[in-house]
Motif scaffolding. Structure first.
Motif, mmCIF file in Angstrom:
data_model
loop_
_atom_site.group_PDB
_atom_site.id
_atom_site.type_symbol
_atom_site.label_atom_id
_atom_site.label_comp_id
_atom_site.label_asym_id
_atom_site.label_seq_id
_atom_site.Cartn_x
_atom_site.Cartn_y
_atom_site.Cartn_z
ATOM 1 N N PRO A 1 0.717 -16.407 8.561
ATOM 2 C CA PRO A 1 0.100 -15.805 9.748
ATOM 3 C C PRO A 1 -0.870 -14.672 9.389
ATOM 4 C CG PRO A 1 2.509 -15.869 9.939
ATOM 5 C CD PRO A 1 2.175 -16.269 8.543
ATOM 6 N N ASN A 2 -1.706 -14.305 10.352
ATOM 7 C CA ASN A 2 -2.584 -13.146 10.177
ATOM 8 C C ASN A 2 -1.736 -11.918 9.853
ATOM 9 O OD1 ASN A 2 -5.032 -14.386 10.802
ATOM 10 N ND2 ASN A 2 -4.689 -14.137 12.993
ATOM 11 N N GLY A 3 -2.200 -11.137 8.907
ATOM 12 C CA GLY A 3 -1.492 -9.891 8.573
ATOM 13 C C GLY A 3 -0.242 -10.102 7.741
ATOM 14 N N SER A 4 -0.002 -11.330 7.260
ATOM 15 C CA SER A 4 1.235 -11.570 6.497
ATOM 16 C C SER A 4 1.116 -11.112 5.043
ATOM 17 C CB SER A 4 1.627 -13.054 6.556
ATOM 18 O OG SER A 4 0.602 -13.870 6.057
ATOM 19 N N GLY A 5 -0.109 -10.857 4.568
ATOM 20 C CA GLY A 5 -0.256 -10.310 3.219
ATOM 21 C C GLY A 5 -1.021 -11.178 2.236
ATOM 22 N N LYS A 6 -1.737 -12.189 2.738
ATOM 23 C CA LYS A 6 -2.453 -13.107 1.839
ATOM 24 C C LYS A 6 -3.523 -12.351 1.038
ATOM 25 C CE LYS A 6 -3.588 -15.756 5.341
ATOM 26 N NZ LYS A 6 -2.872 -15.059 6.433
ATOM 27 N N THR A 7 -4.348 -11.566 1.755
ATOM 28 C CA THR A 7 -5.426 -10.840 1.070
ATOM 29 C C THR A 7 -4.845 -9.806 0.106
ATOM 30 O OG1 THR A 7 -6.770 -11.117 3.041
ATOM 31 C CG2 THR A 7 -7.532 -9.483 1.458
ATOM 32 N N THR A 8 -3.790 -9.135 0.534
ATOM 33 C CA THR A 8 -3.169 -8.120 -0.325
ATOM 34 C C THR A 8 -2.648 -8.765 -1.611
ATOM 35 O OG1 THR A 8 -2.496 -6.994 1.706
ATOM 36 C CG2 THR A 8 -1.452 -6.255 -0.322
ATOM 37 N N PHE B 1 0.828 -1.201 0.000
ATOM 38 C CA PHE B 1 0.000 0.000 0.000
ATOM 39 C C PHE B 1 0.863 1.252 0.000
ATOM 40 C CE2 PHE B 1 -2.175 -3.434 2.012
ATOM 41 C CZ PHE B 1 -3.408 -3.427 1.391
ATOM 42 N N ARG B 2 0.402 2.233 -0.712
ATOM 43 C CA ARG B 2 1.096 3.529 -0.776
ATOM 44 C C ARG B 2 2.608 3.352 -0.728
ATOM 45 N NH1 ARG B 2 -1.343 4.574 3.701
ATOM 46 N NH2 ARG B 2 -3.535 4.149 3.383
ATOM 47 N N VAL C 1 4.239 -4.972 1.354
ATOM 48 C CA VAL C 1 3.822 -5.981 2.332
ATOM 49 C C VAL C 1 4.547 -7.290 2.011
ATOM 50 C CG1 VAL C 1 1.858 -7.356 3.138
ATOM 51 C CG2 VAL C 1 1.561 -4.901 2.768
HETATM 52 P P1 ADP Z 1 -3.629 -11.407 5.696
HETATM 53 O O1 ADP Z 1 -4.665 -11.549 4.622
HETATM 54 O O2 ADP Z 1 -2.475 -12.340 5.534
HETATM 55 O O3 ADP Z 1 -4.215 -11.484 7.081
HETATM 56 P P2 ADP Z 1 -3.482 -8.660 4.762
HETATM 57 O O4 ADP Z 1 -3.100 -8.780 3.336
HETATM 58 O O5 ADP Z 1 -4.916 -8.382 5.075
HETATM 59 O O6 ADP Z 1 -2.966 -9.946 5.567
HETATM 60 O O7 ADP Z 1 -2.617 -7.511 5.407
HETATM 61 C C1 ADP Z 1 -1.205 -7.398 5.216
HETATM 62 C C2 ADP Z 1 -0.707 -6.110 5.825
HETATM 63 O O8 ADP Z 1 -1.208 -5.001 5.090
HETATM 64 C C3 ADP Z 1 -1.123 -5.902 7.275
HETATM 65 O O9 ADP Z 1 -0.038 -5.320 7.961
HETATM 66 C C4 ADP Z 1 -2.266 -4.928 7.164
HETATM 67 O O10 ADP Z 1 -2.364 -4.137 8.321
HETATM 68 C C5 ADP Z 1 -1.868 -4.101 5.953
HETATM 69 N N1 ADP Z 1 -3.043 -3.537 5.267
HETATM 70 C C6 ADP Z 1 -4.157 -4.205 4.891
HETATM 71 N N2 ADP Z 1 -5.021 -3.394 4.236
HETATM 72 C C7 ADP Z 1 -4.427 -2.169 4.205
HETATM 73 C C8 ADP Z 1 -4.786 -0.881 3.675
HETATM 74 N N3 ADP Z 1 -5.954 -0.708 3.033
HETATM 75 N N4 ADP Z 1 -3.916 0.143 3.814
HETATM 76 C C9 ADP Z 1 -2.721 -0.034 4.431
HETATM 77 N N5 ADP Z 1 -2.305 -1.216 4.952
HETATM 78 C C10 ADP Z 1 -3.142 -2.262 4.847
#
Ligand code: ADP
Length: 257
Positions: free
Chosen positions: A48-55, A24-25, A29
């Motif tokens: 792990p949670n927050g590791s970047g899977k969704t991103t 992001f910006r 990640v």
């Molecule tokens: P996961 O799916 O593995 O739980 P995410 O991809 O949701 O992880 O998040 C990865 C990282 O990106 C986290 O540190 C989260 O806080 C950050 N993050 C998620 N969405 C945003 C956003 N819209 N803007 C900035 N940072 C984000």
């Protein structure tokens, strides 16, 4: 003269990530992500949670732009593909994507066919058949006229998978499709995914449940510390030292995968 059947897919991965950086910006990640998903392959994304899977899934699906690197679908750079073309080839399924509107089950599944429709929205000849097949495969016969807002979580998840089936996409990207489901629905959802990949589609699916990953994945990509921590068949990745390190587990954790 003999004609050879088209072999456009031969050897080309459905999905290929080339040194991808997502985030992001301009804050990365994940970086240095290179991998291929073969036709028919189910690749589980774990970490792990927050590791970047969704991103990562959102970037591959075109919801976020890569910070660096390329996403190729059947050898073509998705950055150069039109929105409509991408929508026809990639099916996205993210958590909490319930439509606020009480579409019927039939209507929501039929939305999977929209990318095939002409500019005036006329039905494509294969539409009804694809929708009917998806309803049957997902065990939703008898549910066709139910509003999707009145379904249980497991039923709704099956509707979303049926929509992806009807779409006949080449690549499925799913974020935690088995989350919050009871074991019966989890297995049903994973079996459905396997039947979709059986038609040649590739699937990249994030899962928290490592036992499901072991049972259904061809390969697992494990992410941690901002990049790929391990990538390979389940027995290679689901090893105590790897899982313990990536998920930061205490050494005496019983290893159940
Ligand atoms: P996961 O799916 O593995 O739980 P995410 O991809 O949701 O992880 O998040 C990865 C990282 O990106 C986290 O540190 C989260 O806080 C950050 N993050 C998620 N969405 C945003 C956003 N819209 N803007 C900035 N940072 C984000």
């Amino acid at each position: 003269m003999e004609t050879t059947p088209p072999q456009a897919d031969a050897g080309i991965p459905r999905l290929e990530l080339e040194n991808l950086t997502v985030g992001f910006r301009k804050k990365p990640v994940l970086s240095g992500i290179s991998l291929g998903v073969r036709p028919g392959e189910l690749l589980v994304l774990a970490g792990p949670n927050g590791s970047g899977k969704t991103t990562l899934l959102k970037t591959i699906g075109g919801i976020l732009s890569p910070l660096a690197g390329r996403v190729l679908l059947d050898g073509r750079d998705t950055a150069l593909m039109g929105k409509r073309e991408k929508a026809g080839q990639i099916s996205l399924l993210f958590q909490g994507t319930s439509p606020g509107w009480p579409f019927t089950v039939q209507e929501l599944i039929a939305q999977g066919r929209f990318p095939y429709r002409g500019i005036f929205g006329a039905e494509h000849p294969g539409d009804q058949k694809a929708v009917a097949q998806a309803i049957t495969a997902a065990g939703l016969l008898g549910f066709e006229d139910r509003p999707v807002t009145e379904l249980s979580g497991g039923e709704f998840q099956r509707v979303l998978i049926a929509r992806a089936m009807a779409q006949e996409a080449k690549l499925l990207l799913l974020d935690e499709p088995a989350n919050t489901l009871d074991p019966k629905y989890q297995l049903m959802v994973m079996t459905l995914l396997r039947s979709i990949t059986g038609t040649g589609a590739g699937a990249l699916v994030s899962l928290h449940d490592l036992n499901l990953a072991r049972l259904y994945a061809d390969r697992i990509i494990l992410i941690g510390n901002g990049t790929i921590a391990a990538l390979g068949p389940p027995p290679e990745v689901l090893r105590k030292e790897i899982i313990g390190r990536v998920f930061d587990l205490p050494p005496d954790t019983p290893f159940t995968w």
